[in-house]
Design an enzyme around this catalytic site. Sequence first.
Site, PDB file in Angstrom:
ATOM      1  CB  SER A  39      -3.664   3.418   2.976  1.00 41.28           C
ATOM      2  OG  SER A  39      -4.299   2.839   1.850  1.00 41.28           O
ATOM      3  CE1 TYR A  64      -1.946  -1.497   4.614  1.00 43.87           C
ATOM      4  CE2 TYR A  64      -3.904  -1.497   3.221  1.00 43.87           C
ATOM      5  CZ  TYR A  64      -2.726  -0.905   3.635  1.00 43.87           C
ATOM      6  OH  TYR A  64      -2.335   0.285   3.073  1.00 43.87           O
TER       7      TYR A  64
END
Length: 280
Positions: free
Chosen positions: A132, A145
Site C-alpha cells: 500500500s 496497519y
Amino acid sequence: MNKVVIITGASSGIGNESAKLFAQNGYRVFATARSLDRMKDLEALGCITVRLDVTDEASIQQAFQQIFAQTDQVDVLVNNAGFSQNGFLEELTPQHLRYQFDVNVFGLVRVTQMVLPKMRQARRGRIINVGSVGGEFTTPGASAYHASKYALESLTDGLRQEVNQFGIQVVLIKPGGVETEFVSNSTAFYPEPIDGNPYGDWRQRFTNMLATVVDSQKSSFPILTPVEVAEVIVQAAAEPEPQTRYRIGETAQTMPQLKGSMSDKEFDGLMLKQFGFIDG
C-alpha cells in the site's frame, strides 16, 4: 503448459478480481481464502479454490499439501491477504497488534516460504506482494496497519535481493485508496474504548472519516476499483522484466512526494486536518 498462480485473500476485492483476470488470461489459478463459500464465483471460472487461513500454521500446511498434490509448478504467488487493524495505539491490546502482523506480515512470510523451494528448483518464479502507499506514511488512528505495511516494504526489498540469484523476481504493488470490503472489515475489528474513553471525540471523527474516505461517491481522494489494481497485478506477472514497485493511482504517486517536501510536523498537521481530527 499453463502457468500456475496462487493467490491469497481471493474471496473478495483485489484478490477476487485478480483470480478472475488470471483465469481469463489462461493461468491455472489456485484461489485461496478462509471461506470456500465466498469463492463460488471463482470455481465457476475454473479456478481451484483452497481454504487457507494465513494466520494458522496447520491451515497453511494443509492448503499447500492440497495444492502440491495437484501441481509441482508455481510460477506466480500473489500475496494479497490483508486487513487494517484501526484504533488509537493506546487502545490496542497485544492481541490486536499480533493479529495485525500475523495477517499482513508473518502469514505472508510463511506462505512465501512454502513456494520458494518449488521456485528455486525451477530457477524461476515471481512473487507479487500487495502492499500500500500506506507503507510510506502514517495516519492517526491506523498506526498498526501502517506499521505492518512499512514492514512489508522492507521484507519485500530484502527478499528481492536474496532470491534474485535463483531467477525469482519479487514485486511490490502499491495502490492508493481502493473501494473494497477493506473498510467494513476493519470496522469489525475496532477496539473497545479504554477507561474514560479519552479518544472518544477522535474515535467518532475516525468513524466518520472511514465512511467516506474510500467511497468513490463521497471521498475527496481519488479512489481505485479492485479491477484497476488487479489489472496491474496481472501485468506485473506477465512482463518479462517487471518493475520492483508499481504505484497505482494518483494518491500513490503524490503522497510520498508531498511527505518528502514537508517537515514531520508540517505533515502531521496536514494528516490531522485531512482526516478530520482537527478543524481548519
